[in-house]
Design a protein around this motif. Structure first.
Motif, PDB file in Angstrom:
ATOM      1  N   PHE A  55     105.426 -39.346 -34.818  1.00 51.44           N
ATOM      2  CA  PHE A  55     105.239 -39.294 -33.528  1.00 51.44           C
ATOM      3  C   PHE A  55     106.483 -40.064 -32.572  1.00 51.44           C
ATOM      4  CE2 PHE A  55     100.538 -38.732 -34.147  1.00 51.44           C
ATOM      5  CZ  PHE A  55     100.725 -37.482 -34.965  1.00 51.44           C
ATOM      6  N   ARG A  56     106.886 -41.223 -33.021  1.00 45.47           N
ATOM      7  CA  ARG A  56     107.805 -41.996 -32.342  1.00 45.47           C
ATOM      8  C   ARG A  56     109.259 -41.285 -32.340  1.00 45.47           C
ATOM      9  NH1 ARG A  56     105.100 -46.420 -34.543  1.00 45.47           N
ATOM     10  NH2 ARG A  56     106.569 -46.615 -36.223  1.00 45.47           N
ATOM     11  N   THR A 100     101.518 -49.353 -28.432  1.00 47.47           N
ATOM     12  CA  THR A 100     101.416 -48.043 -28.864  1.00 47.47           C
ATOM     13  C   THR A 100     102.353 -47.138 -27.904  1.00 47.47           C
ATOM     14  OG1 THR A 100      99.223 -48.440 -29.392  1.00 47.47           O
ATOM     15  CG2 THR A 100      99.698 -46.289 -28.927  1.00 47.47           C
ATOM     16  N   ILE A 110      93.573 -44.153 -31.298  1.00 49.97           N
ATOM     17  CA  ILE A 110      94.843 -44.618 -31.065  1.00 49.97           C
ATOM     18  C   ILE A 110      95.477 -44.237 -29.766  1.00 49.97           C
ATOM     19  CG2 ILE A 110      97.067 -45.040 -32.118  1.00 49.97           C
ATOM     20  CD1 ILE A 110      96.091 -45.289 -34.781  1.00 49.97           C
ATOM     21  N   TYR A 111      95.487 -42.580 -29.842  1.00 51.53           N
ATOM     22  CA  TYR A 111      96.297 -42.183 -28.472  1.00 51.53           C
ATOM     23  C   TYR A 111      95.007 -41.440 -27.667  1.00 51.53           C
ATOM     24  CZ  TYR A 111     100.093 -42.909 -31.714  1.00 51.53           C
ATOM     25  OH  TYR A 111     101.254 -43.431 -32.533  1.00 51.53           O
ATOM     26  N   LEU A 123      98.712 -43.804 -41.851  1.00 51.53           N
ATOM     27  CA  LEU A 123      98.837 -44.181 -40.587  1.00 51.53           C
ATOM     28  C   LEU A 123     100.004 -44.429 -39.952  1.00 51.53           C
ATOM     29  CD1 LEU A 123      95.360 -45.259 -39.319  1.00 51.53           C
ATOM     30  CD2 LEU A 123      96.611 -43.519 -38.450  1.00 51.53           C
ATOM     31  N   ILE A 165     102.807 -40.778 -26.678  1.00 56.29           N
ATOM     32  CA  ILE A 165     103.336 -39.597 -27.469  1.00 56.29           C
ATOM     33  C   ILE A 165     102.939 -38.124 -26.363  1.00 56.29           C
ATOM     34  CG2 ILE A 165     103.081 -40.563 -29.663  1.00 56.29           C
ATOM     35  CD1 ILE A 165     100.504 -38.998 -29.786  1.00 56.29           C
ATOM     36  N   LEU A 221      93.575 -41.065 -34.986  1.00 57.50           N
ATOM     37  CA  LEU A 221      94.553 -40.915 -34.205  1.00 57.50           C
ATOM     38  C   LEU A 221      94.179 -40.600 -32.697  1.00 57.50           C
ATOM     39  CD1 LEU A 221      97.075 -38.376 -36.073  1.00 57.50           C
ATOM     40  CD2 LEU A 221      97.292 -40.779 -35.496  1.00 57.50           C
ATOM     41  N   LYS A 225     102.191 -42.362 -37.463  1.00 59.83           N
ATOM     42  CA  LYS A 225     102.894 -42.772 -35.985  1.00 59.83           C
ATOM     43  C   LYS A 225     104.180 -42.879 -35.922  1.00 59.83           C
ATOM     44  CE  LYS A 225     100.423 -46.624 -34.675  1.00 59.83           C
ATOM     45  NZ  LYS A 225      99.948 -47.874 -34.739  1.00 59.83           N
ATOM     46  N   SER A 226     104.908 -43.071 -37.071  1.00 59.03           N
ATOM     47  CA  SER A 226     106.252 -43.067 -36.952  1.00 59.03           C
ATOM     48  C   SER A 226     106.915 -41.630 -36.865  1.00 59.03           C
ATOM     49  CB  SER A 226     106.823 -43.588 -38.407  1.00 59.03           C
ATOM     50  OG  SER A 226     108.419 -43.281 -38.412  1.00 59.03           O
TER      51      SER A 226
END
Length: 251
Positions: free
Chosen positions: A249-250, A42, A81-82, A242, A45, A78, A246-247
């Motif tokens: 945010f990366r 992970t 996950i974060y 998802l 972010i 989310l 997530k991509s």
């Protein structure tokens, strides 16, 4: 000679046994290497993420609880996950809205262009209300460009979802008798146009229509009103979204 030979053999055996004992002691006293842990997959972010969901009944979650609609489920996922990140959600959506209604609402509410994620799902009411397809061809690009503007001008932070197919619901079968093939064909046209325009703008387009086309085989995918997606269907939407979210945010 035999006595001397026995003495020599005894000495060598003693040395060998002492050596083995020393090795065993060294092994016992050595520290075991630390276990290799799997890398943290992970990526950290921002401390806070602002999420804006634009749409119609499929976004507001007609006939399901407030936390059951897909934007809320996405936010909850989310958060899990974060856990170090604070997520805020704003929804601009109402049952029955066409592209025209959504454009008008955005202009009226005039949200700030400070969102880290914007999702857009719109068009089913254009089809259901029999609006001319040319209206969608004109207004969907306007909506997508507005969504990009609201995402701080970053197209990578915008995700468009395809229009669900209500022909595969008990409502579609009973109330739209003889028109289900027409409904599916027209929704395909709407989705194809949206997907192609998303490619032009370098925006992620996610097809969730196929999930809704299992509605007659799997009643759990349909809400109690026999028309809209259920909480479970929205869960499947989120699972499909998802990786793309997530991509963003990366990036």
């Amino acid at each position: 000679m035999k006595t001397e030979f026995k003495q020599i053999v005894t000495i060598f055996l003693s040395i060998f046994l002492l050596s083995c004992s020393s090795d065993e002691t060294a092994l016992e006293n050595s520290t075991a290497p630390a276990p290799v842990l799997p890398p943290n997959t992970t990526t950290p972010i921002a401390n806070s993420i602002n999420y804006l969901a634009l749409g119609d009944s499929y976004t507001i979650g007609q006939s399901v609880c407030e936390t059951c609609r897909y934007p809320e489920q996405l936010k909850a996922s989310l958060n899990a996950i974060y856990p170090q990140t604070s997520f805020s959600l704003k929804v601009i959506a109402t049952t029955g809205w066409t592209t025209s209604n959504l454009l008008s609402a955005i202009n009226t509410q005039n949200p700030k262009s400070d969102y880290d994620l914007v999702t857009l799902l719109i068009g089913v009411n254009n089809q259901y209300q029999g609006r001319d397809f040319s209206l969608y061809e004109k207004e969907f690009p306007e909506l997508l460009n507005k969504a990009i503007e609201l995402a701080k001008g970053n197209a990578k932070d915008v995700i468009v979802l395809s229009i669900p197919d209500y022909a595969y619901t008990p409502f579609g079968v009973s109330m739209m008798q003889g028109q289900t093939d027409k409904i599916s064909s027209e929704i395909n046209n709407y989705n194809s146009f949206a997907e192609n325009y998303c490619k032009i703008k370098d925006v992620v387009f996610i097809n969730i229509t196929e999930i809704t086309r299992q509605g007659l085989k799997n009643p759990d995918l349909v809400a109690k009103d026999v028309l809209h997606p259920s909480e479970y269907a929205y869960k499947l939407f989120v699972e499909k979204m998802l990786p793309a979210v997530k991509s963003t945010f990366r990036n």
